[in-house]
Write a protein that holds these residues in place. Structure first.
Motif, PDB file in Angstrom:
ATOM      1  N   HIS A  14       0.629  -1.106  -0.172  1.00 55.64           N
ATOM      2  CA  HIS A  14      -0.240   0.189  -0.397  1.00 55.64           C
ATOM      3  C   HIS A  14       0.757   1.036  -0.148  1.00 55.64           C
ATOM      4  O   HIS A  14       0.617   2.144  -0.453  1.00 55.64           O
ATOM      5  CB  HIS A  14      -0.752   0.116   1.450  1.00 55.64           C
ATOM      6  CG  HIS A  14      -2.099   0.891   1.510  1.00 55.64           C
ATOM      7  ND1 HIS A  14      -3.090   1.058  -0.071  1.00 55.64           N
ATOM      8  CD2 HIS A  14      -1.808   2.537   2.022  1.00 55.64           C
ATOM      9  CE1 HIS A  14      -3.683   2.210   0.721  1.00 55.64           C
ATOM     10  NE2 HIS A  14      -2.745   2.870   2.143  1.00 55.64           N
ATOM     11  N   ASN A  17       1.870   1.967  -2.839  1.00 52.30           N
ATOM     12  CA  ASN A  17       1.479   1.978  -4.089  1.00 52.30           C
ATOM     13  C   ASN A  17       0.911   3.145  -4.084  1.00 52.30           C
ATOM     14  O   ASN A  17      -0.047   4.366  -5.524  1.00 52.30           O
ATOM     15  CB  ASN A  17       0.261   0.948  -4.979  1.00 52.30           C
ATOM     16  CG  ASN A  17       0.256  -0.059  -5.086  1.00 52.30           C
ATOM     17  OD1 ASN A  17       1.812   0.071  -6.439  1.00 52.30           O
ATOM     18  ND2 ASN A  17       0.632  -1.427  -4.643  1.00 52.30           N
ATOM     19  N   GLN A  18       0.896   3.710  -3.718  1.00 54.32           N
ATOM     20  CA  GLN A  18       0.006   5.038  -2.933  1.00 54.32           C
ATOM     21  C   GLN A  18       0.767   6.653  -3.368  1.00 54.32           C
ATOM     22  O   GLN A  18      -0.720   6.973  -3.597  1.00 54.32           O
ATOM     23  CB  GLN A  18      -0.440   5.095  -1.213  1.00 54.32           C
ATOM     24  CG  GLN A  18      -1.179   6.401  -1.241  1.00 54.32           C
ATOM     25  CD  GLN A  18      -2.180   6.084  -1.157  1.00 54.32           C
ATOM     26  OE1 GLN A  18      -2.599   5.539  -1.241  1.00 54.32           O
ATOM     27  NE2 GLN A  18      -3.586   7.094  -1.132  1.00 54.32           N
ATOM     28  N   HIS A  21      -0.554   5.708  -7.903  1.00 54.68           N
ATOM     29  CA  HIS A  21      -1.955   4.907  -8.409  1.00 54.68           C
ATOM     30  C   HIS A  21      -3.123   5.089  -9.034  1.00 54.68           C
ATOM     31  O   HIS A  21      -3.994   5.405  -9.735  1.00 54.68           O
ATOM     32  CB  HIS A  21      -2.925   4.345  -6.674  1.00 54.68           C
ATOM     33  CG  HIS A  21      -3.588   5.152  -5.911  1.00 54.68           C
ATOM     34  ND1 HIS A  21      -3.431   6.229  -5.013  1.00 54.68           N
ATOM     35  CD2 HIS A  21      -4.645   5.419  -6.671  1.00 54.68           C
ATOM     36  CE1 HIS A  21      -4.379   7.357  -4.702  1.00 54.68           C
ATOM     37  NE2 HIS A  21      -5.294   6.615  -5.619  1.00 54.68           N
ATOM     38  N   ARG A  24      -1.111   6.002 -12.068  1.00 53.24           N
ATOM     39  CA  ARG A  24      -1.227   4.521 -13.069  1.00 53.24           C
ATOM     40  C   ARG A  24      -2.840   4.141 -13.475  1.00 53.24           C
ATOM     41  O   ARG A  24      -3.104   3.398 -14.899  1.00 53.24           O
ATOM     42  CB  ARG A  24      -1.109   3.520 -11.551  1.00 53.24           C
ATOM     43  CG  ARG A  24      -0.735   1.802 -12.552  1.00 53.24           C
ATOM     44  CD  ARG A  24      -0.564   1.395 -11.006  1.00 53.24           C
ATOM     45  NE  ARG A  24       0.639   1.424 -10.754  1.00 53.24           N
ATOM     46  CZ  ARG A  24       0.663   0.786 -10.101  1.00 53.24           C
ATOM     47  NH1 ARG A  24       0.910  -0.216  -9.277  1.00 53.24           N
ATOM     48  NH2 ARG A  24       2.866   0.324  -9.625  1.00 53.24           N
ATOM     49  N   GLY A  25      -3.760   5.124 -12.632  1.00 48.46           N
ATOM     50  CA  GLY A  25      -5.105   4.733 -12.579  1.00 48.46           C
ATOM     51  C   GLY A  25      -5.516   5.536 -14.607  1.00 48.46           C
ATOM     52  O   GLY A  25      -6.602   4.954 -14.993  1.00 48.46           O
TER      53      GLY A  25
END
Length: 76
Positions: A14, A17-18, A21, A24-25
Protein backbone atom coordinates in the motif's frame (compact mmCIF):
# COMPACT_ATOMS: atom_id res chain seq x y z
CA UNK A 1 6.73 -12.44 -0.06
CA UNK A 2 6.47 -16.07 0.98
CA UNK A 3 6.97 -16.74 4.65
CA UNK A 4 6.48 -13.16 5.74
CA UNK A 5 3.76 -11.51 7.76
CA UNK A 6 0.79 -10.87 5.47
CA UNK A 7 -0.25 -7.61 7.14
CA UNK A 8 3.28 -6.21 6.90
CA UNK A 9 3.45 -7.19 3.23
CA UNK A 10 0.11 -5.52 2.48
CA UNK A 11 1.19 -2.38 4.35
CA UNK A 12 4.41 -2.16 2.31
CA UNK A 13 2.48 -2.74 -0.91
CA UNK A 14 0.00 0.00 0.00
CA UNK A 15 2.83 2.42 0.82
CA UNK A 16 4.47 1.63 -2.52
CA UNK A 17 1.29 2.09 -4.56
CA UNK A 18 -0.18 5.10 -2.76
CA UNK A 19 1.85 7.86 -4.49
CA UNK A 20 1.43 6.39 -7.97
CA UNK A 21 -2.10 4.93 -8.01
CA UNK A 22 -3.77 8.00 -9.54
CA UNK A 23 -1.22 8.28 -12.34
CA UNK A 24 -1.28 4.54 -12.96
CA UNK A 25 -5.08 4.58 -13.15
CA UNK A 26 -5.08 7.27 -15.83
CA UNK A 27 -2.41 5.53 -17.90
CA UNK A 28 -4.04 2.09 -17.66
CA UNK A 29 -7.33 3.61 -18.79
CA UNK A 30 -5.63 4.87 -21.97
CA UNK A 31 -4.00 1.51 -22.65
CA UNK A 32 -7.34 -0.20 -22.12
CA UNK A 33 -8.97 2.10 -24.65
CA UNK A 34 -6.19 1.41 -27.14
CA UNK A 35 -6.68 -2.33 -26.72
CA UNK A 36 -10.47 -2.20 -26.82
CA UNK A 37 -11.07 0.42 -29.51
CA UNK A 38 -7.92 0.57 -31.60
CA UNK A 39 -6.94 -3.07 -31.94
CA UNK A 40 -3.74 -3.05 -29.91
CA UNK A 41 -4.30 -6.50 -28.48
CA UNK A 42 -1.84 -7.73 -31.07
CA UNK A 43 0.77 -6.07 -33.22
CA UNK A 44 -0.15 -5.82 -36.87
CA UNK A 45 3.40 -5.91 -38.20
CA UNK A 46 6.59 -7.72 -37.24
CA UNK A 47 9.67 -5.92 -36.05
CA UNK A 48 10.34 -3.32 -33.41
CA UNK A 49 10.31 -0.36 -35.81
CA UNK A 50 6.96 -1.33 -37.34
CA UNK A 51 5.43 -2.11 -33.93
CA UNK A 52 6.63 1.28 -32.70
CA UNK A 53 5.01 2.92 -35.72
CA UNK A 54 1.74 1.14 -34.94
CA UNK A 55 1.78 2.37 -31.33
CA UNK A 56 2.59 5.92 -32.46
CA UNK A 57 -0.23 5.91 -35.02
CA UNK A 58 -2.62 4.61 -32.38
CA UNK A 59 -1.56 7.39 -30.01
CA UNK A 60 -2.10 9.98 -32.74
CA UNK A 61 -5.58 8.63 -33.49
CA UNK A 62 -6.47 8.55 -29.80
CA UNK A 63 -5.26 12.11 -29.24
CA UNK A 64 -7.09 13.43 -32.30
CA UNK A 65 -10.36 11.87 -31.19
CA UNK A 66 -9.84 13.10 -27.64
CA UNK A 67 -9.08 16.63 -28.90
CA UNK A 68 -12.27 16.67 -30.94
CA UNK A 69 -14.30 15.52 -27.95
CA UNK A 70 -12.76 18.21 -25.73
CA UNK A 71 -13.42 20.93 -28.32
CA UNK A 72 -16.99 19.76 -28.83
CA UNK A 73 -17.61 19.85 -25.09
CA UNK A 74 -16.22 23.40 -24.87
CA UNK A 75 -18.42 24.63 -27.72
CA UNK A 76 -21.58 23.09 -26.32
Amino acid sequence: MWGRDEQETLRKLHEWNQPIHRVRGRIEKIFGTWKRSYGLRRMRWRGLAKATAQVHLTAIAYNLKRSLNILAAQLA
